[in-house]
Design a protein around this motif. Sequence first.
Motif, short mmCIF file in Angstrom:
data_model
loop_
_atom_site.label_atom_id
_atom_site.label_comp_id
_atom_site.label_asym_id
_atom_site.label_seq_id
_atom_site.Cartn_x
_atom_site.Cartn_y
_atom_site.Cartn_z
N MET A 198 0.84 -1.20 0.00
CA MET A 198 0.00 0.00 0.00
C MET A 198 0.87 1.25 0.00
N ARG A 199 0.37 2.32 -0.60
CA ARG A 199 1.08 3.58 -0.69
C ARG A 199 0.10 4.72 -0.51
N GLY A 200 0.44 5.68 0.35
CA GLY A 200 -0.39 6.86 0.51
C GLY A 200 0.05 7.95 -0.45
N VAL A 201 -0.89 8.52 -1.18
CA VAL A 201 -0.60 9.56 -2.17
C VAL A 201 -1.40 10.81 -1.84
N TYR A 202 -0.72 11.94 -1.69
CA TYR A 202 -1.42 13.20 -1.43
C TYR A 202 -2.31 13.54 -2.62
N ALA A 203 -3.58 13.85 -2.34
CA ALA A 203 -4.54 14.07 -3.43
C ALA A 203 -5.31 15.38 -3.29
N GLY A 204 -4.77 16.32 -2.51
CA GLY A 204 -5.40 17.63 -2.46
C GLY A 204 -6.02 17.96 -1.12
N ARG A 205 -6.68 19.09 -1.09
CA ARG A 205 -7.30 19.59 0.13
C ARG A 205 -8.61 18.87 0.42
N LEU A 206 -9.10 19.09 1.62
CA LEU A 206 -10.28 18.37 2.08
C LEU A 206 -11.51 18.66 1.22
N ARG A 207 -11.55 19.84 0.60
CA ARG A 207 -12.71 20.18 -0.22
C ARG A 207 -12.87 19.26 -1.42
N GLY A 208 -11.81 18.52 -1.76
CA GLY A 208 -11.88 17.58 -2.88
C GLY A 208 -12.31 16.18 -2.47
N ALA A 209 -12.75 16.01 -1.25
CA ALA A 209 -13.07 14.66 -0.76
C ALA A 209 -14.30 14.04 -1.43
#
Length: 237
Positions: A198-209
Amino acid sequence: MTSTDSAQQPAKAPAKDPWDLPDVSGLVVGVLGGTGPQGKGLAYRLARAGQKVIIGSRAAERAQAAAEEIGHGVEGYDNAETARRSDIVIVAVPWEGHGKTLQSLREELAGKLVVDCVNPLGFDKQGAYALTPEEGSAAQQAAALLPDSRVTAAFHHLSAVLLEDPEVDRIDTDVMVLGDKRADTDIVQALAGRIPGMRGVYAGRLRGAHQVEALVANLISVNRRYKAHAGLRVTDV
């Protein structure tokens, strides 16, 4: 600008390596909804990787029974005690009880790093479809209800079947991590990386959830069509 002026300019700090993540091995992870398939599976995987894990339920006895079943040193308490004892709290409760549960734990979750992995979904004859909470997403609802917590979003696209299967050694998938503070998303990325494959990838701010949560409806369709346990991989990263 003269050469002297140029020499007096402070050196620009080098860009931070996005894969330079903190050591999270000593943090205690609590899982609210840890007796459900997703929460139980995440607890099992993290504990199997050596993380200290506590699972929570509305009934302490139910959490304790599930913890004994998981093994690997997992402990079980009611949700409030789980929140109090944890450094990081993963929210894996059913969407229907999401708001009420978090509202009741506002005090216990104050100052904690909260990781919301709840997917607001509806189901009809055509299959799964995404719901849109008033706040925009489950994670944004969590942030609104927990103003004294540090809310992030992650672990949405994982198959509970794979998570719970002891015969599966690796789960080859990426975890989309969203949040408004990079230090917090770094911690969650590092936590995801504790699980083999598994790998964690940053995907933006919380508003993009919302779109990340909504994508689960598409993965459910993929799984039904191909009899699979689909996950995600982000290419070229």
